[in-house]
Design a protein around this motif. Structure first.
Motif, PDB file in Angstrom:
ATOM      1  N   PRO A  31       0.813  -1.222   0.000  1.00 18.04           N
ATOM      2  CA  PRO A  31       0.000   0.000   0.000  1.00 18.04           C
ATOM      3  C   PRO A  31       0.840   1.264   0.000  1.00 18.04           C
ATOM      4  N   GLU A  32       1.935   1.279   0.756  1.00 24.60           N
ATOM      5  CA  GLU A  32       2.766   2.476   0.839  1.00 24.60           C
ATOM      6  C   GLU A  32       3.396   2.825  -0.509  1.00 24.60           C
ATOM      7  N   ARG A  33       3.677   1.814  -1.329  1.00 26.36           N
ATOM      8  CA  ARG A  33       4.336   2.080  -2.611  1.00 26.36           C
ATOM      9  C   ARG A  33       3.381   2.521  -3.701  1.00 26.36           C
ATOM     10  N   VAL A  34       2.079   2.249  -3.520  1.00 32.49           N
ATOM     11  CA  VAL A  34       1.138   2.622  -4.572  1.00 32.49           C
ATOM     12  C   VAL A  34       0.300   3.840  -4.229  1.00 32.49           C
ATOM     13  N   ILE A  35       0.328   4.265  -2.970  1.00 29.07           N
ATOM     14  CA  ILE A  35      -0.523   5.384  -2.542  1.00 29.07           C
ATOM     15  C   ILE A  35      -0.277   6.633  -3.376  1.00 29.07           C
ATOM     16  N   ASN A  40      -8.839   9.750  -7.492  1.00 27.90           N
ATOM     17  CA  ASN A  40     -10.152  10.178  -6.990  1.00 27.90           C
ATOM     18  C   ASN A  40     -11.166   9.038  -6.976  1.00 27.90           C
ATOM     19  N   LEU A  41     -12.335   9.290  -6.353  1.00 29.04           N
ATOM     20  CA  LEU A  41     -13.350   8.239  -6.232  1.00 29.04           C
ATOM     21  C   LEU A  41     -14.699   8.819  -5.814  1.00 29.04           C
ATOM     22  N   GLU A 210      -4.226   6.226   7.996  1.00 30.22           N
ATOM     23  CA  GLU A 210      -3.667   7.576   7.972  1.00 30.22           C
ATOM     24  C   GLU A 210      -3.982   8.250   6.647  1.00 30.22           C
ATOM     25  N   ARG A 211      -3.990   7.459   5.598  1.00 33.10           N
ATOM     26  CA  ARG A 211      -4.431   7.940   4.287  1.00 33.10           C
ATOM     27  C   ARG A 211      -5.467   6.957   3.786  1.00 33.10           C
ATOM     28  N   ASN A 212      -6.634   7.466   3.394  1.00 34.18           N
ATOM     29  CA  ASN A 212      -7.703   6.611   2.898  1.00 34.18           C
ATOM     30  C   ASN A 212      -7.476   6.329   1.414  1.00 34.18           C
ATOM     31  N   GLU A 243      -6.395   7.704  -4.047  1.00 34.42           N
ATOM     32  CA  GLU A 243      -6.446   8.268  -2.690  1.00 34.42           C
ATOM     33  C   GLU A 243      -7.723   9.072  -2.524  1.00 34.42           C
ATOM     34  N   ILE A 244      -8.361   8.918  -1.388  1.00 34.64           N
ATOM     35  CA  ILE A 244      -9.589   9.637  -1.078  1.00 34.64           C
ATOM     36  C   ILE A 244      -9.248  10.702  -0.053  1.00 34.64           C
ATOM     37  N   ARG A 245      -9.424  11.930  -0.423  1.00 38.68           N
ATOM     38  CA  ARG A 245      -9.096  13.030   0.479  1.00 38.68           C
ATOM     39  C   ARG A 245     -10.057  13.065   1.662  1.00 38.68           C
ATOM     40  N   LYS A 246      -9.509  13.221   2.849  1.00 40.82           N
ATOM     41  CA  LYS A 246     -10.348  13.304   4.039  1.00 40.82           C
ATOM     42  C   LYS A 246     -11.001  14.677   4.120  1.00 40.82           C
TER      43      LYS A 246
END
Length: 247
Positions: A31-35, A40-41, A210-212, A243-246
């Protein structure tokens, strides 16, 4: 009694499939390498339902167990429909439905439908036509959202939301196990979701942390991977990441 083991089969067949599917996504895809590749979503859903019920009795016991309570009966035309709530979902539940149907057949009803609910959630139904108890049929009437959340409980996750539309099945969850096992479970969880909503074209898991981050894959790619038509690398490349912005 035909179909008496249907519920048990439905509850364990899917678990066997995805818990025994040994499909590994490459270890270097974490997950850390693809974030940082994400964008968007969006998704939405709407659902309505109506029902009319007539109170019948409360606290009914079936086969010596507290399986049935808050029983209601609806008479419509030549059909008798019986609803009851259960606090237990196990192999004895089909027998409880059959006992209800048998009682109404003896009372003169010919066309009977018995439905068991877990709280407000429909679980399983039994239908008898023309008083023929030997050919009674069981039906799994659980909502796909309920089935998905229930099946994902086999994994080390905390499910926040399940959304199913005509096109997409989306689950927001916290993954509580170690990151090294995420991709193994991701593939199996995606398969479990697709099994409960086989009509959708895409399966999405929203990883909350920490990041959605949204990880989604087409149903066709998931099935091709399952049947060995995609290598782990090809399957990894088929996964869309956003990534989905909080707020």
């Amino acid at each position: 009694m035909k179909g008496k083991l249907l519920l048990i089969f439905l509850l364990i067949a899917g678990a066997y499939l995805y818990l025994n599917w040994d499909f590994q996504i490459p270890d270097d895809l974490s997950p850390e390498r693809v974030i940082d590749t994400v964008k968007n979503l969006t998704n939405n859903i709407g659902e309505t339902s109506t029902a009319a019920e007539t109170p019948f009795s409360n606290g009914t016991e079936t086969s010596g167990t507290d399986l049935a309570g808050n029983v209601t009966v609806i008479n419509s035309g030549n059909w008798t429909v019986i609803h009851f709530e259960t606090s237990i979902i196990d192999g004895s539940l089909p027998g409880a439905l059959y006992t209800f149907a048998e009682k109404w057949v003896k009372n003169g009803s010919e066309n009977i439908r018995v439905e068991a609910y877990f709280g407000d959630e429909p679980v399983i139904a039994l239908t008898v036509k023309n008083g023929d108890l030997d050919n009674a049929t069981f039906e799994d009437i659980r909502r796909p959202e309920f089935m998905i959340e229930n099946d994902l409980s086999l994994f080390d996750v905390l499910v926040h939301n399940v959304t199913v539309t005509n096109d997409t099945a989306s689950v927001s969850l916290e993954y509580l196990a170690g990151e090294d096992s995420f991709w193994r479970d991701y593939a199996r969880m995606s398969l479990a979701i697709l099994e409960d909503a086989p009509w959708v074209e895409r399966v999405e898991i929203v990883y909350l942390g920490e990041r959605n981050v949204s990880f989604s894959v087409s149903s066709s790619a998931l099935l091709k991977a399952l049947f060995g038509e995609l290598s782990p690398e090809e399957f990894a490349n088929a996964i869309s990441v956003a990534e989905i912005r909080k707020p």
